[in-house]
Design a protein around this motif. Structure first.
Motif, PDB file in Angstrom:
ATOM      1  N   SER A   1     141.474 -16.518  54.193  1.00 16.08           N
ATOM      2  CA  SER A   1     140.617 -15.576  54.268  1.00 16.08           C
ATOM      3  C   SER A   1     139.130 -16.306  53.695  1.00 16.08           C
ATOM      4  O   SER A   1     139.269 -16.852  52.801  1.00 16.08           O
ATOM      5  CB  SER A   1     140.805 -14.169  53.628  1.00 16.08           C
ATOM      6  OG  SER A   1     141.058 -14.512  52.332  1.00 16.08           O
ATOM      7  N   ALA A   2     137.950 -16.031  54.346  1.00 16.87           N
ATOM      8  CA  ALA A   2     136.857 -16.398  53.867  1.00 16.87           C
ATOM      9  C   ALA A   2     135.506 -15.656  53.954  1.00 16.87           C
ATOM     10  O   ALA A   2     135.490 -14.907  54.919  1.00 16.87           O
ATOM     11  CB  ALA A   2     136.507 -17.841  54.620  1.00 16.87           C
ATOM     12  N   ILE A   3     134.733 -15.871  53.092  1.00 13.49           N
ATOM     13  CA  ILE A   3     133.349 -15.023  53.139  1.00 13.49           C
ATOM     14  C   ILE A   3     132.272 -15.954  52.963  1.00 13.49           C
ATOM     15  O   ILE A   3     132.447 -17.031  52.285  1.00 13.49           O
ATOM     16  CB  ILE A   3     133.383 -13.797  52.223  1.00 13.49           C
ATOM     17  CG1 ILE A   3     132.095 -13.009  52.514  1.00 13.49           C
ATOM     18  CG2 ILE A   3     133.371 -14.321  50.833  1.00 13.49           C
ATOM     19  CD1 ILE A   3     131.952 -11.798  51.525  1.00 13.49           C
ATOM     20  N   GLN A   4     131.399 -16.198  53.504  1.00 10.42           N
ATOM     21  CA  GLN A   4     130.100 -16.920  53.695  1.00 10.42           C
ATOM     22  C   GLN A   4     128.796 -16.298  53.116  1.00 10.42           C
ATOM     23  O   GLN A   4     128.593 -15.033  53.494  1.00 10.42           O
ATOM     24  CB  GLN A   4     129.860 -17.478  54.863  1.00 10.42           C
ATOM     25  CG  GLN A   4     128.661 -18.640  54.924  1.00 10.42           C
ATOM     26  CD  GLN A   4     128.618 -19.214  56.100  1.00 10.42           C
ATOM     27  OE1 GLN A   4     129.498 -19.500  57.210  1.00 10.42           O
ATOM     28  NE2 GLN A   4     127.253 -19.531  56.565  1.00 10.42           N
ATOM     29  N   PHE A   5     128.132 -17.031  52.205  1.00 14.56           N
ATOM     30  CA  PHE A   5     126.864 -16.571  51.668  1.00 14.56           C
ATOM     31  C   PHE A   5     125.835 -17.677  52.056  1.00 14.56           C
ATOM     32  O   PHE A   5     125.876 -18.757  52.086  1.00 14.56           O
ATOM     33  CB  PHE A   5     126.991 -16.631  50.049  1.00 14.56           C
ATOM     34  CG  PHE A   5     127.821 -15.348  49.479  1.00 14.56           C
ATOM     35  CD1 PHE A   5     127.195 -14.213  49.412  1.00 14.56           C
ATOM     36  CD2 PHE A   5     129.194 -15.601  49.193  1.00 14.56           C
ATOM     37  CE1 PHE A   5     127.968 -13.126  48.800  1.00 14.56           C
ATOM     38  CE2 PHE A   5     130.073 -14.587  48.709  1.00 14.56           C
ATOM     39  CZ  PHE A   5     129.557 -13.256  48.696  1.00 14.56           C
ATOM     40  N   SER A   6     124.672 -16.969  52.384  1.00 21.72           N
ATOM     41  CA  SER A   6     123.450 -17.833  52.659  1.00 21.72           C
ATOM     42  C   SER A   6     122.723 -18.142  51.236  1.00 21.72           C
ATOM     43  O   SER A   6     121.940 -17.084  50.758  1.00 21.72           O
ATOM     44  CB  SER A   6     122.530 -17.118  53.703  1.00 21.72           C
ATOM     45  OG  SER A   6     121.470 -18.148  54.031  1.00 21.72           O
ATOM     46  N   GLY A   7     122.755 -19.219  50.919  1.00 20.86           N
ATOM     47  CA  GLY A   7     122.100 -19.552  49.714  1.00 20.86           C
ATOM     48  C   GLY A   7     123.152 -19.212  48.521  1.00 20.86           C
ATOM     49  O   GLY A   7     124.000 -18.614  48.693  1.00 20.86           O
ATOM     50  N   VAL A   8     122.674 -19.717  47.156  1.00 22.45           N
ATOM     51  CA  VAL A   8     123.352 -19.335  45.954  1.00 22.45           C
ATOM     52  C   VAL A   8     123.041 -17.772  45.873  1.00 22.45           C
ATOM     53  O   VAL A   8     121.732 -17.308  45.641  1.00 22.45           O
ATOM     54  CB  VAL A   8     123.048 -20.032  44.965  1.00 22.45           C
ATOM     55  CG1 VAL A   8     123.861 -19.785  43.504  1.00 22.45           C
ATOM     56  CG2 VAL A   8     123.436 -21.526  45.230  1.00 22.45           C
ATOM     57  N   PRO A   9     124.086 -17.010  45.760  1.00 26.30           N
ATOM     58  CA  PRO A   9     123.581 -15.485  45.592  1.00 26.30           C
ATOM     59  C   PRO A   9     123.122 -15.211  43.941  1.00 26.30           C
ATOM     60  O   PRO A   9     123.448 -16.096  43.451  1.00 26.30           O
ATOM     61  CB  PRO A   9     125.231 -14.821  45.538  1.00 26.30           C
ATOM     62  CG  PRO A   9     125.994 -15.651  46.409  1.00 26.30           C
ATOM     63  CD  PRO A   9     125.476 -16.958  46.051  1.00 26.30           C
TER      64      PRO A   9
END
Length: 419
Positions: A26-34
């Motif tokens: 399972s994976a979640i993606q963030f745009s840039g460093v949160p």
């Protein structure tokens, strides 16, 4: 264990996230460093940066910030993801970022594995191939930002990094994971910092994943993610992340900013099927706001078409060189990116919910303009190119790296994955 992935561009991040999900993690993606964090249940956390072509010091700083945040989320294994064509220059950024991550983790060795055989990227005797051609004889030789004029991963890495590289060849991979692990130990004892891994087919990637299961930092394209995910999650099954990422929305638009050979073919094919409008660089520079509004009106006027309208700034190498001579490479590129950002924002305000975007830089700019910061990974349209669905907004995106997908990619993204 939790895997933390640092990707050097937006589409590269969705590329690897897709392979992880398809192969059991399972994976979640963030745009840039949160800037903040909360409870995260995913087995892999992917952070997309815009660090492929920026100055090396900036790429290092971004990557180290991502590493620190991932460590705070409990990640104990890390993956530096770059393009399967090893896009870089003699100054970086793959080498400097790899060295910085090794130093921060207190490690002395990692692997170089850009291969993605399903998309024609293979490594043999340490040389990178694109289809049946050496990297330096492919279209990447003429890339406007990172022209690749050498195919030897050993030479490419040693020019921009601070250590020595050596090859673990296909014959060694054929002997299995234990043989690869033993060879890594031998190379470490010889002071070899970067082990370049051959890969001719998927089984080589699976062998790599098993051999590297305990390595704290690996580097590569998205192909190695297949092996890593299978080694960690041998019982494959459809994940909630894939179902949660299924596309939604009743109006779509295609935005193409890539000038890669494949995107050129995709645009040419799609122009025969759907309304298409070429972006004029001079108008981007002279009247960005007015031009963006005019393009949005054109998209809206063609909304009833069976296939989504296309806006494209795609050009062949000769056209691109002419544009860059006239307006300057940086100025023309920035103008087009900001135009796509303005168009995306305006279309979102008018109710558009599906965006199909070609080009790594363009994808990052569009996602940022739409306020997309984190999303679920959905079904793959082509290897490494999934639909993704924003966690907080009713938005779905297909974000395609320039050379990925087949010629009918834009149409298939709509016809095979109906909301």
């Amino acid at each position: 264990m939790r895997l933390g992935v640092i990707a050097d561009d937006f589409t590269g991040a969705t590329d690897i996230a897709s392979f992880l999900v398809q192969n059991g993690l399972s994976a979640i993606q963030f745009s840039g460093v949160p800037t903040q964090s909360g409870p995260l249940s995913a087995q892999a956390i992917v952070i997309s940066l815009k660090s492929r072509s920026c100055p090396p010091a900036q790429a290092v700083a971004q990557s180290l910030a991502a590493l620190e945040w991932l460590q705070q989320q409990g990640c104990d294994r890390f993956y530096f993801k770059y393009c399967s064509t090893f896009d870089s220059t003699a100054q970086g950024n793959i080498g400097p970022v790899t060295d910085a991550l090794l130093a921060a983790l207190g490690e002395t060795q990692t692997v170089i594995s850009p291969a993605l055989p399903v998309n024609g990227r293979t490594v043999y005797q340490g040389y990178l191939f694109v289809g049946d051609r050496l990297l330096a004889e492919s279209g990447m030789r003429h890339h406007p930002v990172t022209p690749m004029t050498d195919s030897s991963l050993v030479r490419l890495m040693e020019r921009q990094a601070q250590g020595r590289a050596a090859v673990i060849d296909a014959a060694e991979l054929d002997r299995g994971a234990a043989a690869v692990a033993a060879r890594l130990d031998d190379l470490r004892a010889q002071g070899i910092r970067y082990a370049v891994l051959d890969a001719l087919h998927e089984q080589h990637l699976l062998t790599q994943g098993e051999a590297l299961k305990q390595m704290r930092l690996v580097t590569g394209g998205s192909g190695l993610a297949i092996g890593i995910a299978r080694a960690w999650a041998p019982a494959m099954q459809d994940s909630d992340a894939q179902r949660a990422g299924w596309p939604q929305g009743d109006r779509a638009v295609v935005l193409s900013g890539s000038c890669s050979q494949m995107t050129n073919r995709q645009v040419a094919a799609y122009r025969q099927q759907a309304p298409a409008q070429e972006v004029n660089v001079e108008r981007c520079i002279a009247d960005a706001a007015g031009y963006a509004a005019a393009l949005c009106d054109w998209v809206e006027a063609n909304a009833a078409s069976p296939l989504a309208p296309l806006l494209y700034a795609t050009a062949d190498p000769q056209q691109l060189q002419a544009i860059q001579r006239q307006y300057g490479a940086a100025r023309s590129s920035e103008a087009v990116e900001q135009l796509f950002a303005a168009v995306a924002r305006a279309l979102k305000s008018r109710g558009w919910q599906r965006f199909i975007v070609a080009g790594g830089e363009t994808s990052g700019v569009v996602a940022q303009a739409l306020g997309v910061t984190a999303f679920h990974i959905g079904p793959a349209i082509s290897p490494g190119v999934p639909w993704v669905r924003d966690i907080h907004q009713p938005l779905s995106l297909a974000l395609k790296s320039g050379n990925f997908g087949d010629e009918q990619f834009f149409a298939r993204a709509q016809q095979e994955f109906l909301p």
